[in-house]
Motif scaffolding. Structure first.
Motif, PDB file in Angstrom:
ATOM      1  N   TRP A 169      38.051  42.779  42.287  1.00  0.00           N
ATOM      2  CA  TRP A 169      38.683  43.806  41.472  1.00  0.00           C
ATOM      3  C   TRP A 169      37.674  44.872  41.060  1.00  0.00           C
ATOM      4  CZ3 TRP A 169      43.894  43.742  40.500  1.00  0.00           C
ATOM      5  CH2 TRP A 169      44.577  42.552  40.776  1.00  0.00           C
ATOM      6  N   ARG A 219      37.667  48.746  38.779  1.00  0.00           N
ATOM      7  CA  ARG A 219      38.433  49.566  37.847  1.00  0.00           C
ATOM      8  C   ARG A 219      37.838  50.954  37.785  1.00  0.00           C
ATOM      9  NH1 ARG A 219      37.060  46.553  32.071  1.00  0.00           N
ATOM     10  NH2 ARG A 219      34.866  47.209  31.905  1.00  0.00           N
ATOM     11  N   TYR A 237      43.167  49.420  37.728  1.00  0.00           N
ATOM     12  CA  TYR A 237      42.498  48.281  38.349  1.00  0.00           C
ATOM     13  C   TYR A 237      42.962  48.160  39.802  1.00  0.00           C
ATOM     14  CZ  TYR A 237      40.585  46.686  33.934  1.00  0.00           C
ATOM     15  OH  TYR A 237      39.857  46.597  32.770  1.00  0.00           O
TER      16      TYR A 237
END
Length: 119
Positions: free
Chosen positions: A36, A38, A94
């Motif tokens: 992930w 962001r 995200y």
């Protein structure tokens, strides 16, 4: 065709929790690294967390260590990011991504899910 679809974003109060999901299709979760990122408009993209599918090792950015947990469900071909003790500075879009190396070797990306943490 490789596809990553994120879900689970939303509005939450400071101190709250959210769980993001990244559903993968077109490949199975034995592919390199998945994780992930962001990004906030006007700021550099930040690598938040990843998991190496080969050995299960994980990485967390210092900014989220102890608050976020990454996990994967190989049956559902899905990766999760459990976010707890959320802070307003966690507000961002995200993105889920996968590739051969973290963080600069990500070659497939999802379209993102927005997380907003209110103070």
């Amino acid at each position: 065709q490789v596809q990553l679809v994120e879900s689970g974003g939303g509005l939450v109060q400071s101190g709250g929790s959210l769980r993001l999901s990244c559903a993968a299709s077109g490949f199975i979760l034995d592919r390199y690294v998945i994780g992930w990122f962001r990004q906030v408009p006007g700021k550099e993209r930040e690598g938040v967390s990843c998991v190496s599918v080969s050995d299960g090792s994980t990485y967390y950015a210092d900014s989220v260590k102890g608050r976020f947990t990454i996990s994967r469900d190989n049956v559902k071909n899905t990766v999760y990011l459990q976010m707890s003790s959320l802070k307003p500075e966690d507000t961002a879009a995200y993105y889920c991504a996968t590739g051969p190396s973290w963080p600069y070797g990500m070659d497939y990306w999802g379209k993102g899910t927005l997380v907003t943490v209110s103070s």
